[in-house]
Every structure is written in structure tokens, then in C-alpha cells.
Design a protein around this motif. Structure first.
Motif, mmCIF file in Angstrom:
data_model
loop_
_atom_site.group_PDB
_atom_site.id
_atom_site.type_symbol
_atom_site.label_atom_id
_atom_site.label_comp_id
_atom_site.label_asym_id
_atom_site.label_seq_id
_atom_site.Cartn_x
_atom_site.Cartn_y
_atom_site.Cartn_z
ATOM 1 N N VAL A 35 -3.225 -11.982 -17.991
ATOM 2 C CA VAL A 35 -3.653 -13.365 -18.201
ATOM 3 C C VAL A 35 -3.269 -13.852 -19.594
ATOM 4 N N LEU A 36 -2.686 -15.053 -19.642
ATOM 5 C CA LEU A 36 -2.600 -15.812 -20.887
ATOM 6 C C LEU A 36 -3.699 -16.863 -20.804
ATOM 7 N N MET A 37 -4.715 -16.723 -21.640
ATOM 8 C CA MET A 37 -5.855 -17.629 -21.629
ATOM 9 C C MET A 37 -5.744 -18.594 -22.794
ATOM 10 N N GLU A 38 -5.738 -19.888 -22.499
ATOM 11 C CA GLU A 38 -5.703 -20.864 -23.579
ATOM 12 C C GLU A 38 -6.894 -20.653 -24.515
ATOM 13 N N LYS A 39 -6.716 -21.020 -25.758
ATOM 14 C CA LYS A 39 -7.813 -20.867 -26.712
ATOM 15 C C LYS A 39 -8.873 -21.935 -26.448
ATOM 16 N N PRO A 40 -10.131 -21.680 -26.818
ATOM 17 C CA PRO A 40 -10.648 -20.384 -27.249
ATOM 18 C C PRO A 40 -10.741 -19.428 -26.068
ATOM 19 N N LEU A 41 -10.829 -18.147 -26.361
ATOM 20 C CA LEU A 41 -10.895 -17.156 -25.295
ATOM 21 C C LEU A 41 -11.966 -17.529 -24.277
ATOM 22 N N THR A 42 -13.157 -17.813 -24.735
ATOM 23 C CA THR A 42 -14.261 -18.285 -23.904
ATOM 24 C C THR A 42 -15.161 -19.139 -24.787
ATOM 25 N N SER A 43 -16.195 -19.707 -24.194
ATOM 26 C CA SER A 43 -17.128 -20.500 -24.990
ATOM 27 C C SER A 43 -18.209 -19.638 -25.625
ATOM 28 N N LYS A 44 -18.456 -18.453 -25.066
ATOM 29 C CA LYS A 44 -19.489 -17.549 -25.574
ATOM 30 C C LYS A 44 -18.892 -16.177 -25.867
ATOM 31 N N VAL A 45 -19.392 -15.549 -26.916
ATOM 32 C CA VAL A 45 -18.887 -14.234 -27.317
ATOM 33 C C VAL A 45 -19.065 -13.219 -26.200
ATOM 34 N N GLU A 46 -20.222 -13.220 -25.550
ATOM 35 C CA GLU A 46 -20.463 -12.232 -24.504
ATOM 36 C C GLU A 46 -19.502 -12.396 -23.331
ATOM 37 N N ASP A 47 -19.078 -13.623 -23.047
ATOM 38 C CA ASP A 47 -18.094 -13.843 -21.982
ATOM 39 C C ASP A 47 -16.723 -13.314 -22.399
ATOM 40 N N GLY A 48 -16.383 -13.505 -23.664
ATOM 41 C CA GLY A 48 -15.120 -12.977 -24.166
ATOM 42 C C GLY A 48 -15.088 -11.464 -24.130
ATOM 43 N N GLU A 49 -16.226 -10.845 -24.405
ATOM 44 C CA GLU A 49 -16.310 -9.386 -24.357
ATOM 45 C C GLU A 49 -16.017 -8.877 -22.945
ATOM 46 N N VAL A 50 -16.477 -9.608 -21.942
ATOM 47 C CA VAL A 50 -16.221 -9.214 -20.555
ATOM 48 C C VAL A 50 -14.733 -9.224 -20.267
ATOM 49 N N LEU A 51 -14.035 -10.284 -20.678
ATOM 50 C CA LEU A 51 -12.600 -10.383 -20.395
ATOM 51 C C LEU A 51 -11.809 -9.301 -21.135
ATOM 52 N N VAL A 52 -12.163 -9.055 -22.382
ATOM 53 C CA VAL A 52 -11.471 -8.008 -23.147
ATOM 54 C C VAL A 52 -11.691 -6.643 -22.508
ATOM 55 N N ARG A 53 -12.915 -6.380 -22.086
ATOM 56 C CA ARG A 53 -13.209 -5.100 -21.441
ATOM 57 C C ARG A 53 -12.430 -4.940 -20.137
ATOM 58 N N LEU A 54 -12.354 -5.985 -19.329
ATOM 59 C CA LEU A 54 -11.619 -5.908 -18.065
ATOM 60 C C LEU A 54 -10.134 -5.636 -18.304
ATOM 61 N N ALA A 55 -9.550 -6.298 -19.294
ATOM 62 C CA ALA A 55 -8.131 -6.072 -19.598
ATOM 63 C C ALA A 55 -7.897 -4.626 -20.026
ATOM 64 N N GLN A 56 -8.808 -4.084 -20.818
ATOM 65 C CA GLN A 56 -8.680 -2.698 -21.261
ATOM 66 C C GLN A 56 -8.837 -1.735 -20.093
ATOM 67 N N GLU A 57 -9.824 -1.984 -19.236
ATOM 68 C CA GLU A 57 -10.068 -1.095 -18.096
ATOM 69 C C GLU A 57 -8.885 -1.064 -17.142
ATOM 70 N N HIS A 58 -8.231 -2.205 -16.951
ATOM 71 C CA HIS A 58 -7.103 -2.287 -16.024
ATOM 72 C C HIS A 58 -5.762 -2.029 -16.710
ATOM 73 N N GLY A 59 -5.782 -1.874 -18.017
ATOM 74 C CA GLY A 59 -4.559 -1.572 -18.753
ATOM 75 C C GLY A 59 -3.515 -2.667 -18.664
ATOM 76 N N ILE A 60 -3.953 -3.925 -18.763
ATOM 77 C CA ILE A 60 -3.033 -5.057 -18.629
ATOM 78 C C ILE A 60 -3.161 -5.993 -19.833
ATOM 79 N N PRO A 61 -2.105 -6.769 -20.105
ATOM 80 C CA PRO A 61 -2.161 -7.685 -21.254
ATOM 81 C C PRO A 61 -3.122 -8.845 -21.010
ATOM 82 N N LEU A 62 -3.881 -9.145 -22.039
ATOM 83 C CA LEU A 62 -4.678 -10.367 -22.117
ATOM 84 C C LEU A 62 -4.282 -11.038 -23.419
ATOM 85 N N GLN A 63 -3.614 -12.184 -23.302
ATOM 86 C CA GLN A 63 -3.159 -12.922 -24.481
ATOM 87 C C GLN A 63 -3.983 -14.199 -24.601
ATOM 88 N N VAL A 64 -4.269 -14.591 -25.839
ATOM 89 C CA VAL A 64 -5.033 -15.820 -26.081
ATOM 90 C C VAL A 64 -4.106 -16.844 -26.731
#
Length: 368
Positions: A90-119
Motif C-alpha cells: 500500500v501507498l497511503m497518502e499522508k497522514p498515515l492515519t488520523s490516530k496513532v493507534e490506527d497507524g500502529e495497526v497498519l505498520v504491524r500488518l505490513a511487517q507481519e505480511h512482509g510487504i511495503p507500506l509507503q506513506v
């Protein structure tokens, strides 16, 4: 991978349609679809880009190699989570999310699946900023200004998530560390969210960063100033010009104009024209006209194809989001009257203008 990558764009409004246009023309990429709930807009972009249109992004979860998400911020987690959970970069337009906890979820999912997450912090791809960053190192003072007319877009977020987060991320990239202290105050001018914010970030290495944003001004401007041991560099991110100021050989040899004047070694009239050119070397550069959005999307495609870490990863976007959250907390806690029971927060002055009987709830309802 020699085959074309299948990409889609979710959200083709004012910015997303440019994502679609650029990807549809990019070598090695097949833009298979755009997802857009507005049928008229979606069909128009799809026809222009030679791809399919869908009103439901979930129909694309199993049919694309990667996706660019350009939807309102409050939808970032929902849409990003759907694709990342299906191992779609996923290339996610900035900001990553509106809440820090939501951003943490996306970062964790990208790490778990071993795929790029770009902001989509596009200023990292601005040739003007890149030239400034190349010229300097270990900044000791940063000053940014980012102002614009009120665009009546991104109204689901305030100026911190809309504009300041760009400069927060640039400061973090230059200092390579998180601030140890955040100070800020802000004002809501037209209702809804904060529109003007002044922030100061203090870093462990001694660097100070002053950030100014305002999205209700007549004329736009985007600048960044950086002081370091090398001297001072000032970049106009719109014009893509960079000016540098550094001590000349005369200065480095100990010939200081103040001391020369005080000692009467040279007259003030003789010294004045020598300040720039004699004592301080001044240079101006014009950066390339490379399109930053094209560079950003090309970098994302390369990350997907070769499984590289993005220039602005999910972790980078999350770090900027954490600082933005601290800024917002300071804005809401600011005591306008200097006393605990006085006016606080970005809407303090707006409420004053509207009268004491106009409650915060009424202001929110009018802006919704």
C-alpha cells in the motif's frame, strides 16, 4: 519480475486522479482499476486512464499487486487494513492515519505480511528539499513555513495533519531522531479544526525546529531553513530554489567584519559591500523540475517490484504522526489567558468572536 505490475487507485478525487493518470502512463505498470464511490468522477477517470471503475475497493483485494490509497483520512485505517491483510502493498497518502493507534495497526500488518507500506510524504521527493538535505548535515536549527489559501478540502482534518505533518516528517528525516520536547499553540479561524499552528520541537542533539502552518492565507508559500556547521541553507519548495550561506576563507582565517570595524582596520563603508561575497559565501541553485508525485509513485513501484523498504516507510509516517499528536495535545492545552480556568484550545478565539452564547457543540455542528 518482468511482467507488468497490476495496480489500482482507491479514491480519485482532486489528488487521486493524478495518481491514476501517472500510473496509467508508467512503464511496467498496468492500472487495472480505480475505486471511487462517486460514479461520475470514477467513470471519467477510468475512461481517461483506460481502466475499469468500481465503487467498492473490496472487489480489488485479490486482483492487484499493489494499491495507492487516496481517500479521506478517517478511512485510511479501514481501507489500508483491508489490503494489507490480503498481502497487498500500500501507498497511503499522508497522514498515515488520523490516530496513532490506527497507524500502529497498519505498520504491524505490513511487517507481519512482509510487504511495503509507503506513506505519501511527497516533499521527500521534492528536488529542492533533496538538494538542501545533500548540502547540510546534523542541523542545529530548522525553520519551516507552509501556508496556503483555504481550499475547502481535507476538511475532516486540521492544519496539523493537513500541512504541518509534511514539515514534521522533513525535520525528523534531517535530524534522524524524535523530539524530546514539543511546544505549540493554534487557532481555528473558519470553524471545524485548527487552521493556524505554531510549534517548536526540541531534539536531544540540541537542534531546535520552529514550524509555522496556516491554511487561511491569501498567498501560498513553502520554505525550509536549515542551520548547521556548514552554514545556512534556505529552500523554496515551490520554486525549487536553494540558497546557501557559508563562511568564506577570510572568515575562517579569523577576519571577522565586526572586529575589523571595531579596531578601525577597515572603514564601515568598505566593509558593507564585502559582507556577502567577501566574508560570507553565497550561492543559489535551481533544482531540477522532476515531478515529485511521479518520483514518489515510481519509488513505490520499485519497492513493490524489488521488495525494497520505501523512502518514507510506514514507520516514518507513524513517527511523524506521533509528533503531530503531541502538537495537537499542546494546541488544545494552551492557556490563552495564562490561567488554568481561562480559555484553552484552538477554538478559544473563535468562540470569542462568535459570542459567549455560541457553544463549541454548535460550532462543530455548523462546520460538519
Amino acid at each position: 519480475m518482468n511482467e507488468s505490475l497490476k495496480l489500482a487507485v482507491v479514491g480519485v478525487g482532486a489528488l487521486g486522479r493524478h495518481h491514476a493518470r501517472i500510473l496509467s502512463e508508467m512503464e511496467g505498470v498496468e492500472l487495472v482499476a480505480v475505486a471511487e464511490p462517486n460514479e461520475k468522477q470514477g467513470l471519467a477517470v477510468a475512461e481517461a486512464c483506460g481502466c475499469d471503475w468500481t465503487n467498492d475497493y473490496r472487489t480489488l483485494l485479490k486482483s492487484v499487486d499493489a494499491v495507492s490509497v487516496v481517500v479521506p483520512t478517517f478511512l485510511h485505517r479501514k481501507v489500508g487494513e483491508a489490503f494489507l491483510s490480503n498481502s497487498v502493498p500500500v501507498l497511503m497518502e499522508k497522514p498515515l492515519t488520523s490516530k496513532v493507534e490506527d497507524g500502529e495497526v497498519l505498520v504491524r500488518l505490513a511487517q507481519e505480511h512482509g510487504i511495503p507500506l509507503q506513506v505519501g510524504h511527497i516533499e521527500r521527493f521534492n528536488p529542492g528539499f533533496q538538494q538542501l538535505a545533500d548540502w547540510t548535515s546534523e542541523p542545529k536549527y530548522l525553520r519551516t513555513e507552509r501556508v496556503s489559501p483555504y481550499a475547502f478540502r481535507s476538511m475532516d482534518i486540521g492544519v496539523v495533519h493537513d500541512l504541518m505533518i509534511h514539515d514534521i516528517e522533513l525535520c525528523l528525516s534531517l535530524t534522524q531522531e524524535m523530539p524530546s520536547r514539543v511546544e505549540a499553540f493554534g487557532v481555528s479561524l473558519v470553524g471545524g479544526h485548527e487552521d493556524v499552528v505554531q510549534a517548536r520541537l526540541s531534539f536531544p542533539n540540541g537542534c531546535i525546529a520552529d514550524l509555522t502552518v496556516n491554511r487561511v492565507t491569501p498567498q501560498p508559500a513553502r520554505t525550509i531553513q536549515c542551520w548547521s556547521d556548514a552554514g545556512c541553507a534556505i529552500a523554496d519548495l515551490t520554486a525549487r530554489t536553494v540558497q546557501t550561506f557559508s563562511p568564506s576563507e577570510m572568515m575562517q582565517a579569523g577576519q571577522l567584519p565586526f572586529e575589523l570595524a571595531q579596531a578601525g582596520i577597515q572603514s564601515v563603508d568598505d566593509l558593507k559591500p564585502q559582507v556577502f561575497g567577501g566574508f560570507i559565501d553565497r550561492h543559489q541553485f535551481q533544482a531540477t523540475d522532476t515531478d515529485a508525485l511521479t518520483a514518489e509513485l515510481s519509488s513505490f513501484v520499485d519497492c513493490v517490484r524489488n521488495r525494497h523498504q520505501p523512502v518514507v516507510s510506514g514507520a516514518h509516517g507513524l513517527a511523524a504522526l506521533r509528533v503531530a499528536q503531541h502538537v495537537l495535545e499542546c494546541v488544545e492545552a494552551h492557556q490563552w489567558d495564562g490561567v488554568p480556568d481561562g480559555r484553552t484550545g484552538a477554538k478559544a478565539l473563535l468562540k470569542h468572536y462568535l459570542g459567549q452564547t455560541h457553544s463549541g457543540e454548535e460550532t462543530d455542528a455548523a462546520a460538519a
